[in-house]
Design a protein around this motif. Structure first.
Motif, short mmCIF file in Angstrom:
data_model
loop_
_atom_site.label_atom_id
_atom_site.label_comp_id
_atom_site.label_asym_id
_atom_site.label_seq_id
_atom_site.Cartn_x
_atom_site.Cartn_y
_atom_site.Cartn_z
N SER A 174 9.74 -12.23 -19.74
CA SER A 174 9.54 -13.35 -18.81
C SER A 174 8.29 -14.09 -19.25
CB SER A 174 9.38 -12.86 -17.38
OG SER A 174 8.23 -12.04 -17.27
N ARG A 175 8.09 -15.26 -18.66
CA ARG A 175 6.88 -16.03 -18.94
C ARG A 175 6.40 -16.67 -17.66
NH1 ARG A 175 7.22 -21.26 -18.83
NH2 ARG A 175 9.28 -22.15 -18.61
N ALA A 176 5.11 -16.83 -17.54
CA ALA A 176 4.52 -17.49 -16.38
C ALA A 176 4.71 -19.00 -16.53
CB ALA A 176 3.04 -17.15 -16.28
N ASP A 177 4.57 -19.72 -15.45
CA ASP A 177 4.72 -21.18 -15.49
C ASP A 177 3.74 -21.84 -16.46
OD1 ASP A 177 6.78 -21.13 -13.66
OD2 ASP A 177 5.48 -21.58 -11.94
N TYR A 178 2.59 -21.23 -16.66
CA TYR A 178 1.59 -21.81 -17.56
C TYR A 178 1.78 -21.39 -19.01
CZ TYR A 178 -0.51 -17.21 -16.86
OH TYR A 178 -0.72 -15.86 -16.77
N GLU A 179 2.76 -20.55 -19.31
CA GLU A 179 3.03 -20.10 -20.67
C GLU A 179 4.17 -20.92 -21.28
OE1 GLU A 179 1.90 -15.41 -20.52
OE2 GLU A 179 3.81 -15.99 -19.64
N ARG A 180 4.10 -21.10 -22.59
CA ARG A 180 5.10 -21.85 -23.33
C ARG A 180 5.64 -20.97 -24.45
NH1 ARG A 180 6.81 -25.27 -20.28
NH2 ARG A 180 7.52 -26.65 -21.92
N ILE A 181 6.87 -21.19 -24.83
CA ILE A 181 7.46 -20.53 -25.98
C ILE A 181 7.29 -21.48 -27.17
CG2 ILE A 181 9.57 -19.59 -27.01
CD1 ILE A 181 10.61 -19.24 -24.09
N VAL A 182 6.62 -21.00 -28.21
CA VAL A 182 6.43 -21.83 -29.40
C VAL A 182 7.01 -21.11 -30.61
CG1 VAL A 182 4.37 -22.95 -28.49
CG2 VAL A 182 4.12 -20.95 -29.95
N VAL A 183 7.43 -21.87 -31.59
CA VAL A 183 7.92 -21.29 -32.84
C VAL A 183 7.03 -21.76 -33.98
CG1 VAL A 183 10.30 -21.06 -32.08
CG2 VAL A 183 9.60 -23.13 -33.26
N ILE A 184 6.92 -20.87 -34.96
CA ILE A 184 6.23 -21.20 -36.21
C ILE A 184 7.21 -20.88 -37.33
CG2 ILE A 184 3.91 -20.84 -35.31
CD1 ILE A 184 3.94 -18.05 -36.60
N THR A 185 6.94 -21.39 -38.50
CA THR A 185 7.83 -21.12 -39.62
C THR A 185 7.69 -19.67 -40.07
OG1 THR A 185 6.20 -21.77 -41.28
CG2 THR A 185 7.64 -23.52 -40.42
N ARG A 186 8.74 -19.20 -40.69
CA ARG A 186 8.71 -17.85 -41.26
C ARG A 186 7.58 -17.74 -42.29
NH1 ARG A 186 11.84 -13.45 -41.70
NH2 ARG A 186 11.78 -12.28 -43.65
N GLU A 187 7.43 -18.77 -43.11
CA GLU A 187 6.38 -18.75 -44.13
C GLU A 187 5.00 -18.63 -43.51
OE1 GLU A 187 4.66 -21.17 -47.96
OE2 GLU A 187 6.13 -22.17 -46.69
N THR A 188 4.77 -19.31 -42.38
CA THR A 188 3.47 -19.22 -41.70
C THR A 188 3.18 -17.77 -41.32
OG1 THR A 188 3.68 -21.46 -40.84
CG2 THR A 188 2.11 -20.02 -39.73
N MET A 189 4.15 -17.10 -40.73
CA MET A 189 3.95 -15.71 -40.31
C MET A 189 3.79 -14.78 -41.51
SD MET A 189 3.46 -13.60 -37.92
CE MET A 189 4.04 -14.16 -36.35
N LEU A 190 4.63 -14.95 -42.51
CA LEU A 190 4.54 -14.07 -43.68
C LEU A 190 3.23 -14.25 -44.43
CD1 LEU A 190 8.20 -14.23 -45.04
CD2 LEU A 190 7.13 -12.44 -43.64
N ARG A 191 2.74 -15.49 -44.51
CA ARG A 191 1.48 -15.72 -45.21
C ARG A 191 0.29 -15.20 -44.40
NH1 ARG A 191 2.12 -19.93 -49.34
NH2 ARG A 191 -0.06 -19.55 -49.84
N ALA A 192 0.47 -15.02 -43.09
CA ALA A 192 -0.60 -14.50 -42.23
C ALA A 192 -0.57 -12.97 -42.14
CB ALA A 192 -0.47 -15.08 -40.83
N LYS A 193 0.52 -12.37 -42.54
CA LYS A 193 0.71 -10.94 -42.35
C LYS A 193 -0.45 -10.09 -42.88
CE LYS A 193 4.02 -7.29 -43.35
NZ LYS A 193 5.26 -6.94 -44.05
N ALA A 194 -0.94 -10.43 -44.04
CA ALA A 194 -2.04 -9.63 -44.63
C ALA A 194 -3.33 -9.74 -43.82
CB ALA A 194 -2.29 -10.09 -46.06
N ASP A 195 -3.48 -10.80 -43.04
CA ASP A 195 -4.70 -11.00 -42.25
C ASP A 195 -4.60 -10.45 -40.83
OD1 ASP A 195 -5.86 -12.34 -44.38
OD2 ASP A 195 -5.24 -14.30 -43.66
N ILE A 196 -3.43 -9.98 -40.43
CA ILE A 196 -3.26 -9.48 -39.06
C ILE A 196 -3.73 -8.02 -39.00
CG2 ILE A 196 -1.58 -8.92 -37.24
CD1 ILE A 196 0.11 -11.28 -38.34
N PRO A 197 -4.71 -7.75 -38.14
CA PRO A 197 -5.25 -6.39 -38.07
C PRO A 197 -4.20 -5.38 -37.59
CG PRO A 197 -6.41 -7.89 -36.55
CD PRO A 197 -5.33 -8.67 -37.19
N ASP A 198 -4.34 -4.15 -38.05
CA ASP A 198 -3.43 -3.08 -37.63
C ASP A 198 -3.75 -2.60 -36.22
OD1 ASP A 198 -1.98 -3.05 -40.00
OD2 ASP A 198 -3.36 -1.65 -40.94
N ALA A 199 -4.98 -2.75 -35.80
CA ALA A 199 -5.36 -2.28 -34.45
C ALA A 199 -6.34 -3.24 -33.83
CB ALA A 199 -5.97 -0.90 -34.53
#
Length: 79
Positions: free
Chosen positions: A54-79
């Motif tokens: 679910s989402r609150a009224d103040y929340e939005r669903i956004v999409v990003i490209t697959r490339e954006t997420m894959l290129r960020a993967k190495a920078d996303i912390p494990d914890a």
């Protein structure tokens, strides 16, 4: 108030965005949250959310490209 600490992944220009009209991005914030610049698709995907999501009224669903997420993967912390 949170502040942007760093970008995760590479700048949009390095992913082929020369104009500024297609610049999805991911940022880590000082409070540990993440900020996403993406396309607002709330109207088209809201009804598609699974029953346990679910989402609150103040929340939005956004999409990003697959490339954006894959290129960020190495920078996303494990914890």
């Amino acid at each position: 108030m949170s502040q942007i600490i760093r970008r995760l992944g590479v700048p949009p220009r390095d992913r082929g965005s020369a104009g500024g009209g297609n610049c999805p991005d991911i940022f880590e914030l000082s409070d540990g949250r993440f900020a996403i610049i993406g396309t607002d698709v709330t109207d088209s995907l809201d009804a598609e959310l699974p029953p346990d999501a679910s989402r609150a009224d103040y929340e939005r669903i956004v999409v990003i490209t697959r490339e954006t997420m894959l290129r960020a993967k190495a920078d996303i912390p494990d914890a």
